[in-house]
Enzyme design. Structure first.
Site, PDB file in Angstrom:
ATOM      1  N   GLU A   8     -11.153   1.155  -3.265  1.00 54.80           N
ATOM      2  CA  GLU A   8     -11.488   0.899  -1.858  1.00 54.80           C
ATOM      3  C   GLU A   8     -12.070   2.142  -1.197  1.00 54.80           C
ATOM      4  O   GLU A   8     -11.521   3.231  -1.309  1.00 54.80           O
ATOM      5  CB  GLU A   8     -10.197   0.461  -1.162  1.00 54.80           C
ATOM      6  CG  GLU A   8     -10.353  -0.095   0.231  1.00 54.80           C
ATOM      7  CD  GLU A   8      -9.018  -0.649   0.764  1.00 54.80           C
ATOM      8  OE1 GLU A   8      -8.273  -1.297  -0.002  1.00 54.80           O
ATOM      9  OE2 GLU A   8      -8.724  -0.414   1.937  1.00 54.80           O
TER      10      GLU A   8
ATOM     11  N   SER B  30       0.860  -1.180   0.000  1.00 54.85           N
ATOM     12  CA  SER B  30       0.000   0.000   0.000  1.00 54.85           C
ATOM     13  C   SER B  30       0.898   1.231   0.000  1.00 54.85           C
ATOM     14  O   SER B  30       1.781   1.349   0.850  1.00 54.85           O
ATOM     15  CB  SER B  30      -0.883  -0.044   1.251  1.00 54.85           C
ATOM     16  OG  SER B  30      -1.589   1.157   1.398  1.00 54.85           O
TER      17      SER B  30
ATOM     18  N   LYS C 170      -1.374  -0.907  -4.249  1.00 55.91           N
ATOM     19  CA  LYS C 170      -2.533  -0.080  -3.886  1.00 55.91           C
ATOM     20  C   LYS C 170      -2.034   1.340  -3.673  1.00 55.91           C
ATOM     21  O   LYS C 170      -1.082   1.557  -2.922  1.00 55.91           O
ATOM     22  CB  LYS C 170      -3.139  -0.654  -2.606  1.00 55.91           C
ATOM     23  CG  LYS C 170      -4.136   0.231  -1.887  1.00 55.91           C
ATOM     24  CD  LYS C 170      -4.899  -0.596  -0.846  1.00 55.91           C
ATOM     25  CE  LYS C 170      -4.856   0.032   0.533  1.00 55.91           C
ATOM     26  NZ  LYS C 170      -5.611  -0.753   1.536  1.00 55.91           N
TER      27      LYS C 170
ATOM     28  N   GLY D  27      -4.354  -4.427   6.094  1.00 54.21           N
ATOM     29  CA  GLY D  27      -3.413  -4.208   7.193  1.00 54.21           C
ATOM     30  C   GLY D  27      -3.564  -2.815   7.778  1.00 54.21           C
ATOM     31  O   GLY D  27      -4.272  -1.972   7.218  1.00 54.21           O
TER      32      GLY D  27
ATOM     33  N   ASP E 283      -7.163   3.359  -3.022  1.00 50.56           N
ATOM     34  CA  ASP E 283      -7.851   3.410  -1.721  1.00 50.56           C
ATOM     35  C   ASP E 283      -8.088   4.874  -1.359  1.00 50.56           C
ATOM     36  O   ASP E 283      -7.142   5.636  -1.173  1.00 50.56           O
ATOM     37  CB  ASP E 283      -6.995   2.724  -0.649  1.00 50.56           C
ATOM     38  CG  ASP E 283      -7.707   2.633   0.699  1.00 50.56           C
ATOM     39  OD1 ASP E 283      -8.853   3.129   0.811  1.00 50.56           O
ATOM     40  OD2 ASP E 283      -7.116   2.069   1.648  1.00 50.56           O
TER      41      ASP E 283
ATOM     42  N   ASP F 119     -13.867  -1.050   3.231  1.00 57.12           N
ATOM     43  CA  ASP F 119     -12.919  -1.220   4.336  1.00 57.12           C
ATOM     44  C   ASP F 119     -13.581  -0.668   5.609  1.00 57.12           C
ATOM     45  O   ASP F 119     -14.192  -1.418   6.388  1.00 57.12           O
ATOM     46  CB  ASP F 119     -11.613  -0.485   3.976  1.00 57.12           C
ATOM     47  CG  ASP F 119     -10.581  -0.437   5.091  1.00 57.12           C
ATOM     48  OD1 ASP F 119     -10.876  -0.867   6.216  1.00 57.12           O
ATOM     49  OD2 ASP F 119      -9.446   0.045   4.862  1.00 57.12           O
TER      50      ASP F 119
ATOM     51  N   LYS G 120      -2.941   5.190  -2.433  1.00 51.89           N
ATOM     52  CA  LYS G 120      -3.889   6.042  -1.716  1.00 51.89           C
ATOM     53  C   LYS G 120      -4.258   7.213  -2.623  1.00 51.89           C
ATOM     54  O   LYS G 120      -3.379   7.801  -3.273  1.00 51.89           O
ATOM     55  CB  LYS G 120      -3.241   6.574  -0.434  1.00 51.89           C
ATOM     56  CG  LYS G 120      -2.923   5.500   0.579  1.00 51.89           C
ATOM     57  CD  LYS G 120      -4.179   4.956   1.212  1.00 51.89           C
ATOM     58  CE  LYS G 120      -3.847   3.961   2.318  1.00 51.89           C
ATOM     59  NZ  LYS G 120      -5.054   3.421   2.956  1.00 51.89           N
TER      60      LYS G 120
ATOM     61  N   LYS H 294      -9.989  -6.832   7.833  1.00 51.13           N
ATOM     62  CA  LYS H 294      -8.921  -6.624   8.821  1.00 51.13           C
ATOM     63  C   LYS H 294      -9.425  -7.217  10.126  1.00 51.13           C
ATOM     64  O   LYS H 294     -10.488  -6.816  10.610  1.00 51.13           O
ATOM     65  CB  LYS H 294      -8.635  -5.131   9.006  1.00 51.13           C
ATOM     66  CG  LYS H 294      -8.130  -4.451   7.741  1.00 51.13           C
ATOM     67  CD  LYS H 294      -7.937  -2.966   7.946  1.00 51.13           C
ATOM     68  CE  LYS H 294      -7.448  -2.311   6.656  1.00 51.13           C
ATOM     69  NZ  LYS H 294      -7.427  -0.842   6.751  1.00 51.13           N
TER      70      LYS H 294
HETATM   71  O1  OSB Z   1      -7.130   2.019   4.554  1.00 48.53           O
HETATM   72  O2  OSB Z   1      -6.248   0.106   4.261  1.00 48.53           O
HETATM   73  C1  OSB Z   1      -6.265   1.211   4.809  1.00 48.53           C
HETATM   74  C2  OSB Z   1      -3.160   1.585   6.947  1.00 48.53           C
HETATM   75  C3  OSB Z   1      -3.715   2.065   8.113  1.00 48.53           C
HETATM   76  C4  OSB Z   1      -5.068   2.301   8.166  1.00 48.53           C
HETATM   77  C5  OSB Z   1      -5.864   2.058   7.056  1.00 48.53           C
HETATM   78  C6  OSB Z   1      -5.303   1.545   5.898  1.00 48.53           C
HETATM   79  C7  OSB Z   1      -3.911   1.360   5.837  1.00 48.53           C
HETATM   80  C8  OSB Z   1      -3.197   0.906   4.644  1.00 48.53           C
HETATM   81  C9  OSB Z   1      -1.860   0.264   4.821  1.00 48.53           C
HETATM   82  O3  OSB Z   1      -3.629   1.048   3.534  1.00 48.53           O
HETATM   83  C10 OSB Z   1      -1.980  -1.190   4.954  1.00 48.53           C
HETATM   84  C11 OSB Z   1      -0.722  -1.858   5.433  1.00 48.53           C
HETATM   85  O4  OSB Z   1       0.146  -2.127   4.606  1.00 48.53           O
HETATM   86  O5  OSB Z   1      -0.578  -2.134   6.659  1.00 48.53           O
HETATM   87 MG    MG Z   2      -8.446   1.084   3.226  1.00 51.42          MG
END
Ligand code: OSB
Ligand code: MG
Length: 372
Positions: free
Chosen positions: A214, A136, A162, A291, A189, A239, A164, A263
């Site tokens: 996402e 991510s 992924k 994650g 995302d 999510d 952001k 998660k």
């Molecule tokens: O939105 O998936 C998410 C990390 C912290 C809180 C929300 C998200 C995320 C990530 C990183 O996208 C995921 C990871 O690699 O731990």
């Molecule tokens: Mg997310």
């Protein structure tokens, strides 16, 4: 099983580089590691992953700590726990607070597996001993740097990317990545940064052959996601909206998504995560493991859970070095030939590093049974 002691390490781990999302910038990750000791000295580890600010979901590290102390610990230590599912049952009277519940429940699962001298994964329907994983990537405004970063991750062996996104940082970086990497398993995302007013822009993303988008809309809105999914080819993934099986049922009934980012801590623990993954399989919803910058404790849990046959899409389970300068476990998770291997020891199969805990954590004794 009898619980002799519950301890907490309040950890702060510096990140390798700052991580920017639509809701803010993260420079270090705070988490609590809960250690539950049984009557014969086995120790189960659980990670409290909640963030310090209420900008991802409403629960925070402080609110989780408070509910653990005031309600969950008294419940856990005053009931007979024979198996992990009993914890879910006992916690049922406490509404919400999924991350607080998960921290304790996952520690009990680890303890349960260790009491049987078995890796945690053997308690699930696990078929793999190593898995392909995704990465991510936060908002990186300079697109040349972004492209270099993606190239680097692909060379390391990540099989899915992924990115952001946020209003003003969406079509352009994604189109650039699609042009540079035509076959890349690429997704976006939004962390709930858009509204129905952005529909034209969101529909434009259909051109980019994304694996999914996402959480475009707010964390409680199933209706808007359903309307969007009807207008788009690209699968919508939820999510933040999903905190329990009922949320997945709502999403399914309304057609709010085709995929779920699962998660374990965001749905209250392993028992709930198992129910959700089963439901998704039945209903043909693509479920994959997300994650939240977990330390090695939560990362091991994610790996063992994602090794189940139903998880075919690479999860957000990166190598330890992707996030942290140093971790609090002695082992480290590396990508080799495009995959991360499962730890083989009992339970989570990882151990706490005393020296790194000294460096990065504060200690607190939460509970002790003086008679054991
Ligand atoms: O939105 O998936 C998410 C990390 C912290 C809180 C929300 C998200 C995320 C990530 C990183 O996208 C995921 C990871 O690699 O731990
Ligand atoms: Mg997310």
């Amino acid at each position: 099983m009898k619980i002799k002691k519950i301890e907490s390490y309040q950890v702060r781990l510096p990140l390798v580089s700052p991580f920017q999302t639509s809701y803010g910038m993260l420079n270090e990750k705070a988490c609590d590691i809960l250690v539950i000791t049984d009557e014969v000295g086995n120790q189960g580890f659980g990670e409290l992953v909640a963030f310090e600010q209420a900008n991802y979901i409403d629960e925070t590290l402080m609110s989780s700590r408070a509910i653990i102390q005031s309600e969950l610990l008294p419940l856990l230590t005053s009931h007979d726990i024979g198996k992990p599912a009993d914890v879910t049952q006992v916690f049922q009277e406490v509404k919400g607070n999924v991350m607080a519940k998960s921290a304790l429940e996952t520690a009990i699962w680890d303890l349960f597996a260790k009491r049987q001298n078995q890796p945690l994964a053997t308690l699930f329907d696990v078929t793999k001993n190593s898995l392909a994983v995704g990465v991510s990537i936060g908002i990186i405004k300079n697109l040349t740097v972004l492209k270099e970063q993606v190239t680097d991750y692909l060379n390391q062996g990540y099989s899915r990317v992924k990115l952001k996104i946020a209003p003003g940082y969406d079509f352009e970086p994604l189109a650039m990545l699609r042009a540079a990497f035509p076959d890349l398993l690429l997704m976006a995302d939004a962390n709930s940064a858009y509204t129905m007013a952005d529909i034209t822009l969101l529909k434009k993303l259909d051109k980019l052959n994304l694996a999914m988008i996402e959480q475009p809309f707010t964390t409680t809105d199933f209706v808007a996601h359903s309307e969007l999914q009807k207008m788009m080819q690209t699968p919508i993934c939820l999510d933040e909206n999903i905190r329990c099986l009922d949320d997945v049922k709502t999403a399914y009934a309304l057609g709010s998504c085709q995929s779920i980012n699962l998660k374990i801590p965001r749905v209250g623990g392993i028992q709930s995560a198992l129910e959700i993954s089963r439901f998704c399989q039945e209903k043909d919803i693509l479920v994959w493991l997300g994650g939240m910058f977990e330390s090695g404790i939560g990362r091991s849990l994610n790996l063992q859970f994602a090794a189940q046959a139903c998880f075919t899409f690479p999860g957000d389970i990166s190598a330890s070095s992707r996030y942290f300068v140093e971790d609090i476990i002695n082992e480290s998770f590396r990508i080799e030939n495009g995959c991360i291997s499962l730890p083989q020891g009992p339970g989570l199969g990882v151990s706490l590093s005393a020296s790194n805990l000294k460096k990065y954590a504060a200690y607190q004794l939460l509970y002790k049974d003086e008679l054991l």
